[in-house]
Design an enzyme around this catalytic site. Structure first.
Site, PDB file in Angstrom:
ATOM      1  N   ASP A 408       0.757  -1.023  -0.119  1.00 57.54           N
ATOM      2  CA  ASP A 408      -0.044   0.127  -0.139  1.00 57.54           C
ATOM      3  C   ASP A 408       1.198   1.283  -0.053  1.00 57.54           C
ATOM      4  O   ASP A 408       1.626   1.551   1.018  1.00 57.54           O
ATOM      5  CB  ASP A 408      -0.919  -0.005   1.323  1.00 57.54           C
ATOM      6  N   HIS A 409       1.006   1.798  -1.237  1.00 56.06           N
ATOM      7  CA  HIS A 409       1.722   3.043  -1.174  1.00 56.06           C
ATOM      8  C   HIS A 409       1.458   4.286  -0.401  1.00 56.06           C
ATOM      9  O   HIS A 409       2.306   5.262  -0.059  1.00 56.06           O
ATOM     10  CB  HIS A 409       1.897   3.659  -2.642  1.00 56.06           C
ATOM     11  N   ARG A 410       0.437   4.113   0.310  1.00 56.91           N
ATOM     12  CA  ARG A 410       0.043   5.463   1.349  1.00 56.91           C
ATOM     13  C   ARG A 410       0.905   5.236   2.617  1.00 56.91           C
ATOM     14  O   ARG A 410       1.050   5.995   3.356  1.00 56.91           O
ATOM     15  CB  ARG A 410      -1.415   5.285   1.742  1.00 56.91           C
TER      16      ARG A 410
END
Ligand code: CAO
Length: 436
Positions: A408-410
């Site tokens: 999850d790039h967040r």
């Protein structure tokens, strides 16, 4: 004396629960006004009033199960006395009584079976929340309208009904969605998901013979979650190829040494053990995002995807760092066997902190695993193959394992993912590093 209204012909369905009781004693009904809603595992159905009149007695309760011919209520002509006609117990279906005929368009309509439906239209359209689902169950709306709301992810609790008795109509939902789309700024250059063209509905029989196979319960359930995760998590997948030549020798040795009473150790087991060693150094991979906060878990429970005849399931091996390789191997084998027999308890698929999807036993190299929310990363394993590799000044045949890490790039940056893969590579290349 009023007229008894019974459950009409509802096909092969029996003992169907009443999920909505839409009338009460004293109500003045119009012809076709909905009385009750039934929900089977396949569909929902509204039973309409066969004629106008006043409800003299309601003979059913919410949640009660009914079949064709079960009495629903006593209906009096609008001007008739409201006296209860008889203190007798509820009568059973009278053979030969005229069935109430349903209007064709209100016959069984499909509805999700296991349905905690999830929003598939993020950002600009109001989302279905747990509260939305509750409203959906209790809203004053027909099953068709509720299904429409489900499909669009609309929280019926927020929609004002313009029908009789504030009943929510299809047009109310359309108005609500339109207003929501107009009030929310389009994302990324004037475009929003709401602008997507409708899904193509094709009559495939025009091109050749077909067979229609309804999706099974597990597929429907997991499909909703996969769709949500794919749409709502900004996935990135980093690929890495790891030399597991020594690890593979070690695995073969362990399996040779062990008697038949020991479970077979597969690569998946060794990867789970390696992950248990790597994850403490990368706490953001063993975490969940909640609002603006990252919940870092102090425990490591690893899920693994199991391919079953009914669909994908993800059982969880708990407290992996505290377990030995043989114990993990037997737990994986046992959980996978029970997943395939459909005997996993729901809690055995809950509480995972990170998941592995291993396609190595089947084949293939790199792929894009979908993150199993609320986790933030998942590791895909492809099939290890012997490949020529330049190593110590010569070309040698080495066993190379393809890894596909989706994150999850967040929460995780590309650099963090590359470091994670490198740490995992080092341990898989030399399992003794687990001791360090
Ligand atoms: N490379 C090469 N061989 C591999 C391998 C890999 N990465 N992974 C497993 N194998 C081998 C095993 O060692 C075993 O071989 P041997 O019999 O010679 O020892 C054989 O393949 C079968 O292994 P397995 O798949 O039965 O066992 P496992 O512990 O590796 O995996 C399980 C168990 C449940 C994960 C697996 O059976 C399964 O269901 N995989 C599918 C997961 C899936 O569907 N993922 C996609 C999810 S997204 O749609």
């Amino acid at each position: 004396m009023g007229k008894e209204v019974k459950v009409p012909d509802i096909g092969d369905f029996r003992n169907v629960p009443i999920i909505e009781l839409l009338v009460k004693e004293g109500d003045l009904l119009k012809l076709d006004q909905p009385l009750i809603t039934l929900e089977s595992d396949k569909a929902t159905l509204e039973v309409p009033a066969p004629e106008a009149g006043r409800v003299e007695r309601v003979l059913v309760k919410l949640g009660e199960r009914v079949s064709e011919g079960s009495p629903i209520l006593i209906l009096a002509a609008p001007g008739e006395s409201t006296e209860s006609p008889s203190p007798d117990p509820v009568p059973v279906a009278t053979p030969g009584a005229d069935p109430v005929t349903l209007p064709v368009e209100e016959k069984w309509v499909s509805a999700p079976v296991v349905a905690p439906p999830v929003s598939t239209i993020p950002l600009s359209v109001p989302r279905m929340t747990p509260a939305g689902e509750e409203a959906l169950q209790t809203a004053h709306a027909s099953p068709t309208v509720r299904r429409f709301a489900r499909e669009l992810g609309v929280d019926l609790g927020q929609v004002a009904g313009s029908g009789p008795h504030q009943r929510i109509l299809r047009e109310d939902i359309q108005r609500f969605v339109k207003a929501a789309l107009q009030s929310s700024p389009a994302q990324g250059g004037g475009w929003s998901l709401g602008d997507l063209p409708a899904w193509p509905m094709v009559d495939f029989t025009k091109y050749g013979p077909v067979e229609t196979r309804p999706l099974g319960r597990i597929k429907k359930l997991s499909g909703g979650y996969l769709h949500r995760n794919w749409l709502m998590i900004p996935h990135v997948t980093n690929h890495e190829e790891v030399d597991i030549t020594e690890l593979e020798e070690f695995r073969q040795d362990l399996n040779r040494e062990a008697g038949p009473e020991f479970p077979k150790i597969t690569l998946l087991t060794l990867v789970l053990k390696a992950l248990a060693a790597v994850l403490p150094g990368f706490p953001e991979f063993n975490a969940s995002l909640q609002g603006d906060a990252l919940i870092l878990k102090q425990y490591i429970h690893l899920g693994f995807a199991a391919d079953t005849a009914s669909g994908l399931m993800v059982p969880v091996v708990r407290d992996v760092p505290s377990k030995g390789i043989r114990s993990i191997a037997s737990e994986v084998a046992e959980l996978a066997a029970r997943a395939r027999e459909g005997r996993l308890a729901p809690e055995e698929m809950q509480g995972g902190t990170f998941s592995v999807s291993s396609l190595g036993g089947i084949g293939g190299s790199f792929f894009t695993p979908i993150i199993n929310a609320p986790e933030v990363a998942i590791l895909g394993l492809g099939r290890a193959l012997q490949k020529p590799v330049w190593c110590a000044g010569t070309v040698a045949g080495r066993w190379m394992l393809p890894l596909s890490l989706s994150y999850d790039h967040r929460v995780i940056d590309g650099a963090g993912a590359a470091r994670f893969n490198e740490a995992l590579r080092q341990i898989l290349a030399d399992i003794r590093r687990i001791l360090v």
